[in-house]
Design a protein around this motif. Structure first.
Motif, PDB file in Angstrom:
ATOM      1  N   LEU A 267       0.835  -1.214   0.000  1.00 32.06           N
ATOM      2  CA  LEU A 267       0.000   0.000   0.000  1.00 32.06           C
ATOM      3  C   LEU A 267       0.862   1.254   0.000  1.00 32.06           C
ATOM      4  O   LEU A 267       0.537   2.250  -0.662  1.00 32.06           O
ATOM      5  CB  LEU A 267      -0.929   0.001   1.206  1.00 32.06           C
ATOM      6  N   VAL A 277      -6.159   2.703  -4.386  1.00 33.32           N
ATOM      7  CA  VAL A 277      -6.755   1.406  -4.037  1.00 33.32           C
ATOM      8  C   VAL A 277      -8.126   1.675  -3.423  1.00 33.32           C
ATOM      9  O   VAL A 277      -8.247   2.472  -2.494  1.00 33.32           O
ATOM     10  CB  VAL A 277      -5.861   0.655  -3.027  1.00 33.32           C
ATOM     11  N   ILE A 297      -5.521   1.954   3.681  1.00 35.73           N
ATOM     12  CA  ILE A 297      -6.775   1.476   3.087  1.00 35.73           C
ATOM     13  C   ILE A 297      -7.092   0.164   3.799  1.00 35.73           C
ATOM     14  O   ILE A 297      -6.333  -0.798   3.667  1.00 35.73           O
ATOM     15  CB  ILE A 297      -6.659   1.220   1.567  1.00 35.73           C
ATOM     16  N   LEU A 299      -7.826  -3.404   4.772  1.00 37.30           N
ATOM     17  CA  LEU A 299      -7.579  -4.538   3.888  1.00 37.30           C
ATOM     18  C   LEU A 299      -8.670  -5.601   3.952  1.00 37.30           C
ATOM     19  O   LEU A 299      -9.040  -6.063   5.039  1.00 37.30           O
ATOM     20  CB  LEU A 299      -6.244  -5.195   4.245  1.00 37.30           C
ATOM     21  N   SER A 341     -10.301  -2.372   0.513  1.00 40.24           N
ATOM     22  CA  SER A 341      -9.217  -2.574  -0.448  1.00 40.24           C
ATOM     23  C   SER A 341      -9.612  -3.355  -1.686  1.00 40.24           C
ATOM     24  O   SER A 341      -8.917  -3.289  -2.704  1.00 40.24           O
ATOM     25  CB  SER A 341      -8.029  -3.266   0.230  1.00 40.24           C
TER      26      SER A 341
END
Length: 348
Positions: A267, A277, A297, A299, A341
Motif C-alpha cells: 500500500l 486502491v 486502506i 484490507l 481494499s
C-alpha cells in the motif's frame, strides 16, 4: 501461592511478559531492568514454576509440567511477522489459564548441539521443523504438537489451516466483483533443519497460497505469470515487490498478497506512485492481523484465527499428556473479511 498475574500486577507489566521472562525467552524485547524486576518480584513472592489451579478440572495433568516451545524461524523473522507472534500469544494465554507456563523457549537458529532439550514432558513446535531435526535436539518426542505444520506420516498432533480453500475463496471473490487480471505477491515457505554440524539450514518448500493461485489462474484461463512476485514474508519485501511491479509498467486489476504485513508495505508503494486502491488496483491479503483493519486502506483479508491455533495446540498437548495415544490433526477454519481494499461492501 503467588501466580503470574500477581507478579504482573506488582511488576507493572503484562502477564504475557512475565510468562516469557520466566521461561527465559530472549526474543522478548524488554530492558534488563524490567527483566530483573520481574525475576526479583517472582522470588519475593515465592513463585514456583508450573504450579497452580487449572480451569479444566476434567483434565488431569501433573502439578509440575515441563513444556518446551521450539520456534522454527529466527528471532528477526518472528518479530517481522505478526502471524507467529499472535500464535504465541494464544499459547501463553492458554498456558496461563491452566496454571502453567513454558519452561523453555528456543529458536532453532540459535540452538547448539550441547543445548539439547532434555527432561521435558512435551513440546510445542511453531512452524515447519523436520522430525529428523527434532530427534537430534530432543528426546521428548512422545508428546509433541506442531502448529501451522503437519508431518508427512501424521504421527504427531498438529493444528493447521486449509491454505488452498482459503486462497480459492479470496480469488473467487475478486472474480465475482468483476476483476479479470490477477497478480500475486508472496514470500517463501521454508522447512527448517538442524544439521550434524551444529548449524541450521532451510529448504524452500511448497507454499499452498502460490500453488493454488497458479492452479486457479490455469483453470480460469488467466495469464498471470508476469504478475507473480516472490520475496520474503515481511512488510519491507511487500513494499519492494510492489515497487518492482509498478516499474514493469503494467499492473493487473487486482493482487492477492500472501500476508497482511506484505500488503501494508505494498500500500505504501502504491501511495507513493499515486495509484489508488481500490479504484486503480484492488488488493486481498491473508492472515487477518489487527493492523489490517487500520491500514491506510483497510484490507480485505483471509482471517486466520491465529490465537485460537495457539490455544488449541496447548489443549492438544495437555490431552496427549493425560493419556491419549491417537494423533489428532485439527483444522482451524478461516473466513474472508471484506473491507475497502477490494472495492466491495464491507462485511466486518
Amino acid at each position: 501461592m503467588a501466580t503470574i498475574k500477581d507478579i504482573a500486577s506488582m511488576a507493572n507489566v503484562s502477564t504475557a511478559t512475565v510468562s516469557r521472562v520466566l521461561s527465559d525467552d530472549r526474543s522478548l524485547s524488554v530492558t534488563e531492568k524490567t527483566r530483573e524486576r520481574i525475576l526479583k518480584t517472582a522470588k519475593n513472592l515465592g513463585y514456583e514454576k508450573a504450579r497452580g489451579k487449572r480451569k479444566h478440572s476434567q483434565t488431569s495433568v501433573p502439578s509440575e509440567l515441563r513444556i518446551g516451545m521450539v520456534v522454527s524461524m529466527t528471532q528477526e523473522e518472528e518479530l517481522n511477522d505478526p502471524f507467529y507472534y499472535s500464535i504465541r500469544q494464544g499459547i501463553e494465554k492458554e498456558c496461563y489459564e491452566n496454571g502453567i507456563f513454558i519452561t523453555k523457549t528456543i529458536h532453532l537458529s540459535t540452538l547448539l548441539m550441547n543445548q539439547a532439550i532434555r527432561d521435558l514432558d512435551g513440546l510445542i513446535v511453531i512452524g515447519r521443523i523436520s522430525m529428523e531435526s527434532l530427534a537430534r535436539i530432543s528426546s521428548s518426542l512422545n508428546n509433541i504438537v506442531f502448529i501451522n505444520h503437519t508431518t508427512k506420516d501424521d504421527s504427531c498432533d498438529s493444528v493447521f489451516i486449509d491454505f488452498e480453500t482459503a486462497t480459492r475463496q479470496a480469488l473467487e471473490h475478486l472474480l465475482s466483483i468483476g476483476y479479470q487480471t490477477l497478480g500475486y505477491i508472496g514470500g517463501k515457505e521454508k522447512e527448517h533443519f538442524y544439521t550434524k554440524n551444529n548449524q541450521t539450514t532451510t529448504k524452500i518448500i511448497e507454499d499452498k497460497r502460490l500453488t493454488t493461485f497458479r492452479q486457479f489462474s490455469k483453470e480460469k484461463k488467466i495469464d498471470s505469470q508476469e504478475h507473480i512476485h516472490i520475496g520474503e514474508y515481511n512488510m519491507f519485501q511487500g513494499y519492494g515487490l510492489m515497487k518492482k511491479a509498478i516499474e514493469k509498467g503494467k499492473l493487473p486489476d487486482a493482487f492477492f498478497i500472501g500476508s497482511d504485513s506484505m500488503a501494508i508495505g505494498a500500500l505504501r508503494a502504491l501511495h507513493e506512485q499515486q495509484i489508488k486502491v481500490p479504484q486503480d488496483l484492488a488488493i486481498v491479503s491473508f492472515n487477518g492481523i489487527d493492523a489490517a483493519e487500520f491500514a491506510s486502506i483497510p484490507l480485505t483479508t483471509v482471517n486466520v484465527h491465529m490465537k485460537e491455533m495457539g490455544r488449541t495446540g496447548v489443549k492438544l498437548l495437555l490431552d496427549r499428556m493425560n493419556g491419549r495415544t491417537i494423533p489428532l490433526q485439527v483444522k482451524v477454519a478461516t473466513n474472508l473479511i471484506i473491507r475497502e481494499s477490494c472495492g466491495s461492501k464491507r462485511t466486518d
